[in-house]
Design a protein around this motif. Structure first.
Motif, PDB file in Angstrom:
ATOM      1  N   PRO A 169       0.804  -1.222   0.000  1.00  0.00           N
ATOM      2  CA  PRO A 169       0.000   0.000   0.000  1.00  0.00           C
ATOM      3  C   PRO A 169       0.841   1.278   0.000  1.00  0.00           C
ATOM      4  CG  PRO A 169      -0.244  -1.203   2.074  1.00  0.00           C
ATOM      5  CD  PRO A 169       0.559  -2.070   1.162  1.00  0.00           C
ATOM      6  N   TYR A 170       2.139   1.170   0.392  1.00  0.00           N
ATOM      7  CA  TYR A 170       2.977   2.373   0.405  1.00  0.00           C
ATOM      8  C   TYR A 170       3.205   2.927  -0.993  1.00  0.00           C
ATOM      9  CZ  TYR A 170       3.919   1.665   5.328  1.00  0.00           C
ATOM     10  OH  TYR A 170       3.780   1.539   6.680  1.00  0.00           O
ATOM     11  N   THR A 171       3.101   2.033  -1.971  1.00  0.00           N
ATOM     12  CA  THR A 171       3.321   2.517  -3.341  1.00  0.00           C
ATOM     13  C   THR A 171       1.995   2.668  -4.097  1.00  0.00           C
ATOM     14  OG1 THR A 171       3.676   0.280  -4.126  1.00  0.00           O
ATOM     15  CG2 THR A 171       5.640   1.542  -3.551  1.00  0.00           C
ATOM     16  N   ALA A 172       0.874   2.595  -3.357  1.00  0.00           N
ATOM     17  CA  ALA A 172      -0.433   2.757  -4.028  1.00  0.00           C
ATOM     18  C   ALA A 172      -0.462   4.101  -4.750  1.00  0.00           C
ATOM     19  CB  ALA A 172      -1.553   2.676  -2.999  1.00  0.00           C
ATOM     20  N   GLY A 173      -0.849   4.080  -5.980  1.00  0.00           N
ATOM     21  CA  GLY A 173      -0.936   5.323  -6.751  1.00  0.00           C
ATOM     22  C   GLY A 173       0.359   5.660  -7.463  1.00  0.00           C
ATOM     23  N   HIS A 174       1.470   5.015  -7.054  1.00  0.00           N
ATOM     24  CA  HIS A 174       2.777   5.315  -7.677  1.00  0.00           C
ATOM     25  C   HIS A 174       2.739   4.995  -9.177  1.00  0.00           C
ATOM     26  CE1 HIS A 174       7.099   5.440  -8.398  1.00  0.00           C
ATOM     27  NE2 HIS A 174       7.052   4.183  -8.826  1.00  0.00           N
ATOM     28  N   GLY A 175       2.246   3.806  -9.502  1.00  0.00           N
ATOM     29  CA  GLY A 175       2.204   3.389 -10.913  1.00  0.00           C
ATOM     30  C   GLY A 175       1.351   4.325 -11.750  1.00  0.00           C
ATOM     31  N   ARG A 176       0.202   4.712 -11.210  1.00  0.00           N
ATOM     32  CA  ARG A 176      -0.701   5.611 -11.955  1.00  0.00           C
ATOM     33  C   ARG A 176      -0.046   6.973 -12.166  1.00  0.00           C
ATOM     34  NH1 ARG A 176      -3.619   9.460 -10.163  1.00  0.00           N
ATOM     35  NH2 ARG A 176      -3.560   8.778  -8.006  1.00  0.00           N
ATOM     36  N   ARG A 177       0.590   7.496 -11.104  1.00  0.00           N
ATOM     37  CA  ARG A 177       1.205   8.828 -11.225  1.00  0.00           C
ATOM     38  C   ARG A 177       2.410   8.802 -12.173  1.00  0.00           C
ATOM     39  NH1 ARG A 177      -0.410   8.984  -5.704  1.00  0.00           N
ATOM     40  NH2 ARG A 177       1.617   8.185  -5.028  1.00  0.00           N
ATOM     41  N   VAL A 178       3.205   7.729 -12.091  1.00  0.00           N
ATOM     42  CA  VAL A 178       4.343   7.603 -13.021  1.00  0.00           C
ATOM     43  C   VAL A 178       3.813   7.511 -14.461  1.00  0.00           C
ATOM     44  CG1 VAL A 178       6.212   6.056 -13.766  1.00  0.00           C
ATOM     45  CG2 VAL A 178       5.921   6.577 -11.345  1.00  0.00           C
ATOM     46  N   THR A 179       2.707   6.811 -14.617  1.00  0.00           N
ATOM     47  CA  THR A 179       2.108   6.676 -15.957  1.00  0.00           C
ATOM     48  C   THR A 179       1.647   8.031 -16.473  1.00  0.00           C
ATOM     49  OG1 THR A 179       1.374   4.458 -15.376  1.00  0.00           O
ATOM     50  CG2 THR A 179       0.317   5.470 -17.277  1.00  0.00           C
ATOM     51  N   GLU A 180       0.980   8.793 -15.622  1.00  0.00           N
ATOM     52  CA  GLU A 180       0.477  10.102 -16.058  1.00  0.00           C
ATOM     53  C   GLU A 180       1.628  11.036 -16.448  1.00  0.00           C
ATOM     54  OE1 GLU A 180      -3.596   9.983 -13.341  1.00  0.00           O
ATOM     55  OE2 GLU A 180      -1.941  11.308 -12.754  1.00  0.00           O
ATOM     56  N   LEU A 181       2.674  11.037 -15.600  1.00  0.00           N
ATOM     57  CA  LEU A 181       3.808  11.925 -15.902  1.00  0.00           C
ATOM     58  C   LEU A 181       4.551  11.447 -17.158  1.00  0.00           C
ATOM     59  CD1 LEU A 181       5.665  14.285 -15.349  1.00  0.00           C
ATOM     60  CD2 LEU A 181       6.855  12.921 -13.599  1.00  0.00           C
TER      61      LEU A 181
ATOM     62  N   ILE B 221       6.821  -7.637  -6.857  1.00  0.00           N
ATOM     63  CA  ILE B 221       5.973  -8.705  -6.338  1.00  0.00           C
ATOM     64  C   ILE B 221       6.836  -9.817  -5.732  1.00  0.00           C
ATOM     65  CG2 ILE B 221       5.729 -10.248  -8.380  1.00  0.00           C
ATOM     66  CD1 ILE B 221       2.600  -8.973  -7.207  1.00  0.00           C
ATOM     67  N   ALA B 222       8.092  -9.926  -6.209  1.00  0.00           N
ATOM     68  CA  ALA B 222       8.976 -10.989  -5.730  1.00  0.00           C
ATOM     69  C   ALA B 222       9.908 -10.506  -4.612  1.00  0.00           C
ATOM     70  CB  ALA B 222       9.809 -11.531  -6.897  1.00  0.00           C
ATOM     71  N   VAL B 223       9.775  -9.222  -4.230  1.00  0.00           N
ATOM     72  CA  VAL B 223      10.625  -8.691  -3.158  1.00  0.00           C
ATOM     73  C   VAL B 223       9.838  -8.813  -1.847  1.00  0.00           C
ATOM     74  CG1 VAL B 223      11.817  -6.637  -2.281  1.00  0.00           C
ATOM     75  CG2 VAL B 223      11.720  -7.064  -4.752  1.00  0.00           C
ATOM     76  N   PRO B 224      10.457  -9.381  -0.792  1.00  0.00           N
ATOM     77  CA  PRO B 224       9.722  -9.542   0.471  1.00  0.00           C
ATOM     78  C   PRO B 224       9.094  -8.225   0.936  1.00  0.00           C
ATOM     79  CG  PRO B 224      11.850 -10.647   0.592  1.00  0.00           C
ATOM     80  CD  PRO B 224      11.826  -9.890  -0.705  1.00  0.00           C
ATOM     81  N   LEU B 225       7.845  -8.334   1.393  1.00  0.00           N
ATOM     82  CA  LEU B 225       7.088  -7.149   1.788  1.00  0.00           C
ATOM     83  C   LEU B 225       7.749  -6.401   2.935  1.00  0.00           C
ATOM     84  CD1 LEU B 225       4.564  -5.625   1.027  1.00  0.00           C
ATOM     85  CD2 LEU B 225       3.274  -7.041   2.621  1.00  0.00           C
TER      86      LEU B 225
ATOM     87  N   VAL C 157      11.048  11.231  -9.997  1.00  0.00           N
ATOM     88  CA  VAL C 157      10.344  12.442  -9.546  1.00  0.00           C
ATOM     89  C   VAL C 157       9.156  12.061  -8.659  1.00  0.00           C
ATOM     90  CG1 VAL C 157       8.950  14.399 -10.323  1.00  0.00           C
ATOM     91  CG2 VAL C 157      11.082  13.848 -11.491  1.00  0.00           C
ATOM     92  N   GLU C 158       8.413  11.042  -9.088  1.00  0.00           N
ATOM     93  CA  GLU C 158       7.245  10.648  -8.288  1.00  0.00           C
ATOM     94  C   GLU C 158       7.682  10.087  -6.942  1.00  0.00           C
ATOM     95  OE1 GLU C 158       3.850   9.330  -6.504  1.00  0.00           O
ATOM     96  OE2 GLU C 158       5.538   7.985  -6.816  1.00  0.00           O
ATOM     97  N   ALA C 159       8.707   9.217  -6.975  1.00  0.00           N
ATOM     98  CA  ALA C 159       9.152   8.572  -5.728  1.00  0.00           C
ATOM     99  C   ALA C 159       9.670   9.611  -4.732  1.00  0.00           C
ATOM    100  CB  ALA C 159      10.243   7.547  -6.039  1.00  0.00           C
ATOM    101  N   MET C 160      10.440  10.591  -5.222  1.00  0.00           N
ATOM    102  CA  MET C 160      11.000  11.596  -4.316  1.00  0.00           C
ATOM    103  C   MET C 160       9.938  12.535  -3.762  1.00  0.00           C
ATOM    104  SD  MET C 160      14.603  12.639  -6.004  1.00  0.00           S
ATOM    105  CE  MET C 160      14.960  13.789  -4.711  1.00  0.00           C
ATOM    106  N   SER C 161       8.932  12.822  -4.550  1.00  0.00           N
ATOM    107  CA  SER C 161       7.935  13.785  -4.086  1.00  0.00           C
ATOM    108  C   SER C 161       6.857  13.129  -3.218  1.00  0.00           C
ATOM    109  CB  SER C 161       7.300  14.514  -5.281  1.00  0.00           C
ATOM    110  OG  SER C 161       6.689  13.585  -6.124  1.00  0.00           O
ATOM    111  N   SER C 162       6.918  11.801  -3.092  1.00  0.00           N
ATOM    112  CA  SER C 162       5.882  11.100  -2.307  1.00  0.00           C
ATOM    113  C   SER C 162       6.452  10.556  -0.996  1.00  0.00           C
ATOM    114  CB  SER C 162       5.331   9.912  -3.097  1.00  0.00           C
ATOM    115  OG  SER C 162       4.793  10.353  -4.292  1.00  0.00           O
ATOM    116  N   HIS C 163       5.535  10.236  -0.128  1.00  0.00           N
ATOM    117  CA  HIS C 163       5.900   9.644   1.160  1.00  0.00           C
ATOM    118  C   HIS C 163       6.381   8.206   0.967  1.00  0.00           C
ATOM    119  CE1 HIS C 163       5.673   8.688   5.407  1.00  0.00           C
ATOM    120  NE2 HIS C 163       5.023   7.585   5.072  1.00  0.00           N
ATOM    121  N   ARG C 164       7.403   7.847   1.682  1.00  0.00           N
ATOM    122  CA  ARG C 164       7.894   6.470   1.671  1.00  0.00           C
ATOM    123  C   ARG C 164       8.003   5.991   3.110  1.00  0.00           C
ATOM    124  NH1 ARG C 164       6.440   6.378  -2.559  1.00  0.00           N
ATOM    125  NH2 ARG C 164       7.372   5.755  -4.517  1.00  0.00           N
TER     126      ARG C 164
END
Ligand SMILES: [Fe+2]
Length: 269
Positions: free
Chosen positions: A99-111, A141-145, A220-227
């Motif tokens: 859930p920490y990366t929820a929205g990351h894929g969509r935002r990277v896609t939009e940018l 998906i293959a990296v331990p949660l 850009v998306e990863a740096m501007s978002s919460h991790r």
């Protein structure tokens, strides 16, 4: 020798045939008129009948082709909708897990698509980029949660595990026969133009433009978002870092376009 009337009718037939060949199908009434038995010499009506039959067959074939085309268009739309659904399902599988990366894929896609739009991508090329952007981190998906969601700093070993995600993503997608090299775009989205990044390959080949766009949009998306391991750095800080690495790690043109999109307010997350 043919008489004057027959010559006139032949000329008429030629005229009508030429008109029909040029797409003026309404002339065919005149055509069928010439087939009226008893009104004209037999060789003229015979000729007009043959042309008439030819026309009917061509029109029937045209109708059948139009129907086939309609079926193909419907089938294409169904396949396209299905592909889109499968891509979105795959992408959401990852976001449900992490859930920490929820929205990351969509935002990277939009940018990514906003940058590509400025670079003149046509709709077909844009579609390949869009799919790659939605799925660029699917290998996580293959990296331990517990590593992905670890709230503190990560060890070198853990980072090495995270770095495997671009190769894993490639391997997951390589068996899908996309019309674009989506798996390659995903594989190379962490490679940098100065040879840094990962995976390290012996291949000195050019990084595809799609992967260079994904790389910029991703950072850009990863740096501007919460991790989990740090609060959001904000878009200004992200753009500063991007500017510092322009032409070194990141493609200059892609970087310039990305910064301009944010600075002018044409794009925001
Ligand atoms: Fe990634």
């Amino acid at each position: 020798m043919i008489d004057e009337q027959a010559q006139g009718l032949l000329d008429e037939l030629t005229r009508v045939c030429t008109k029909i060949a040029n797409g003026k199908n309404w002339e065919k009434d005149r055509f069928f008129e010439l087939t009226r038995e008893g009104s004209y010499p037999a060789h003229i009506t015979g000729l007009a009948e043959s042309f008439g039959m030819m026309l009917v067959k061509v029109e029937t074939r045209e109708f059948q082709l139009e129907q086939k085309l309609e079926e193909l268009q419907k089938s294409y739309m169904r396949t396209s909708t299905m592909l889109d659904g499968m891509v979105l399902s795959l992408a959401s599988t990852l976001e449900h897990r992490d859930p920490y990366t929820a929205g990351h894929g969509r935002r990277v896609t939009e940018l990514s698509c906003a940058i590509a739009g400025q670079m003149g991508f046509d709709s077909d090329r844009m579609e390949g980029l869009r799919i790659a952007a939605l799925l660029h981190d699917i290998g996580k998906i293959a990296v331990p949660l517990e590593i992905l969601s670890k709230p503190g700093p990560i060890s070198e070993h853990e980072f090495n595990l995270i770095k495997t995600h671009s190769q894993t993503g490639h391997d997951i997608l390589a068996s899908i026969d996309f019309p674009w090299p989506v798996a390659q775009f995903v594989l190379q989205h962490h490679r940098r133009i100065d040879g840094s990044g990962y995976p390290v390959t012996n291949d000195a080949g050019e990084i595809p433009l799609e992967a260079r766009i994904l790389g910029v949009a991703d950072v850009v998306e990863a740096m501007s978002s919460h991790r989990p391991y740090r609060p959001a750095l904000g878009i200004d800080r992200a753009l500063e870092e991007l500017t510092a690495a322009k032409g070194i790690a990141f493609d200059s043109e892609v970087t310039d376009i990305c910064i301009r999109l944010f600075r002018t307010g044409e794009f925001s997350f």
